[in-house]
Design a protein around this motif. Structure first.
Motif, mmCIF file in Angstrom:
data_model
loop_
_atom_site.group_PDB
_atom_site.id
_atom_site.type_symbol
_atom_site.label_atom_id
_atom_site.label_comp_id
_atom_site.label_asym_id
_atom_site.label_seq_id
_atom_site.Cartn_x
_atom_site.Cartn_y
_atom_site.Cartn_z
ATOM 1 N N ASN A 167 40.654 -9.444 11.115
ATOM 2 C CA ASN A 167 39.639 -8.393 11.058
ATOM 3 C C ASN A 167 38.330 -8.881 10.447
ATOM 4 O O ASN A 167 37.370 -8.118 10.332
ATOM 5 N N GLN A 184 40.951 -4.482 14.208
ATOM 6 C CA GLN A 184 39.871 -3.550 13.912
ATOM 7 C C GLN A 184 38.906 -4.257 12.971
ATOM 8 O O GLN A 184 39.095 -4.244 11.753
ATOM 9 N N LYS A 237 37.929 -3.950 8.831
ATOM 10 C CA LYS A 237 38.859 -3.098 8.081
ATOM 11 C C LYS A 237 39.943 -3.929 7.414
ATOM 12 O O LYS A 237 40.474 -4.861 8.008
ATOM 13 N N GLU A 238 40.268 -3.563 6.182
ATOM 14 C CA GLU A 238 41.385 -4.222 5.501
ATOM 15 C C GLU A 238 42.690 -3.617 6.001
ATOM 16 O O GLU A 238 42.836 -2.392 6.071
ATOM 17 N N ASP A 239 43.651 -4.477 6.346
ATOM 18 C CA ASP A 239 44.896 -4.030 6.967
ATOM 19 C C ASP A 239 46.031 -4.921 6.485
ATOM 20 O O ASP A 239 45.984 -6.148 6.645
ATOM 21 N N TYR A 244 33.688 -8.794 6.041
ATOM 22 C CA TYR A 244 33.984 -7.579 6.808
ATOM 23 C C TYR A 244 32.719 -6.843 7.261
ATOM 24 O O TYR A 244 32.697 -6.216 8.312
#
Length: 353
Positions: free
Chosen positions: A17, A88, A91-93, A303
């Motif tokens: 991301n 995405q 975004k942190e995921d 990001y």
């Protein structure tokens, strides 16, 4: 080790991301890059094709399912997973963190097995990679466990090299971590790296103090007098050109750093703030002291610009070229050392020769 012209560069894909996958594919969009090395991305062809299409790149991808299928003059993508990955950008995921570690672990295993010659790591998110099986603050600590040696974060450009006594340590704990043993060990790692990795025969090293103004004779802390200076004195007596401790606040602004082959900072921000200010995004994070070569760009996941197609590939490009150069230098050093030992051995057993 492999012939120089066929150096295989493994690339762990990092946080999908973030900007890592973008700069990797942008770099190898230029087919001339394949003349310098044979790259292998540890990810999946589905994932990298998604990234390629998102940024409308012309990069040619070569899908492989095993490392014995690596093809020269192609951008190889090793399929480390088969499923689709939901990317995405920005975004942190936590799930994306799992893929980052899967890529890193498989790339590290290949590095240990010498299936790849060097490892270049794209940026990770230090938060979303944490799990029951991965509890490291970053690449350096993980690689220190997996590879032989004593790792040291070494930030490098053509004209500036900054090593750290402590890296991902809270500021409140820095002084307690710095001991004579640590200082001696880290300086030895930098010294040896300058010789074998950067071809500097008689390195000259500066060391920055722990406290402001190196303690001002104990007024602002005693560690520079009780720990740092005694350690440096012993190292100097061994014949190494090591100088300090220097007050960190004026060391870089006065251009004093230009008189040395490397500078060793006491803690993370003391070294990385001036390094990143002076290197303008062209710096490389090199993990010195290990039995394998690993580099990384000097930036994070970024990001805020991920997915927008504006990421600068300069630092990643430098990371690849630096890894190749260090690999060549180290190969040459090991060959010369081996030959020198062989000659010395023959002279011992054949004194008339």
């Amino acid at each position: 080790m492999r012939e120089e012209e066929n150096i295989i560069v493994g690339i762990s894909i990092g946080d999908l991301n973030g900007i890592g996958s973008e700069v990797v594919l942008k770099m190898f969009e230029d087919p001339r890059m394949l003349e310098f090395c044979t790259p292998v991305i540890f990810a999946s062809i589905k994932t990298m094709s998604f990234v390629k299409n998102h940024f409308k790149l012309e990069t040619q991808l070569h899908s492989i399912n095993a490392l014995d299928q690596i093809a020269p003059n192609k951008l190889n993508v090793l399929n480390c997973w088969k499923e689709n990955v939901s990317i995405q950008f920005g975004k942190e995921d936590l799930k994306i963190g799992e893929y980052a570690i899967k890529s890193l672990s498989e790339a590290t295993a290949a590095l240990k097995d010498k299936t790849i010659d060097v490892l270049v790591t794209a940026p990770i998110n230090k938060h979303n990679i944490q799990s029951d099986t991965f509890k490291f603050p970053g690449h350096t600590d993980y690689l220190n466990q997996e590879l032989e040696g004593n790792s040291l974060m070494f930030m490098v450009t053509d004209t500036l090299r900054v090593g750290l006594l402590t890296d991902h340590v809270p500021v409140k704990d820095v002084a307690s971590h710095i001991t004579e043993e640590l200082i001696t060990s880290k300086i030895e790692t930098v010294y040896q790296s300058l010789i074998q990795d950067f071809k500097i025969s008689k390195p000259k090293i500066a060391v920055l103090g722990i406290n402001p103004h190196t303690g001002d004779n104990g007024v602002i802390g005693s560690e520079d007098d009780t720990v740092m200076r005694p350690a440096l004195q012993k190292i100097k007596e061994s014949g190494k050109l090591v100088f300090g401790p220097y007050a960190a606040d004026s060391f870089f602004g006065s251009n004093n750093y230009k008189s040395f082959d490397a500078v060793i900072a006491s803690y993370h921000d003391q070294g990385l703030i001036p390094f990143k200010t002076l290197s303008f995004g062209q710096g490389v994070n090199y993990t010195a002291g290990l039995n394998r070569v690993r580099t990384s760009p000097d930036h994070g996941t970024a990001y805020e610009i991920a997915g927008k197609g504006v990421a600068d590939l300069g630092s990643f490009e430098e990371a690849v070229f630096t890894a190749i150069t260090i690999f060549k230098n180290r190969t040459e050093y090991n060959t010369l050392t081996k030959n020198s030992l062989a000659v010395s051995k023959r002279k011992r057993f054949n004194p008339k020769n």
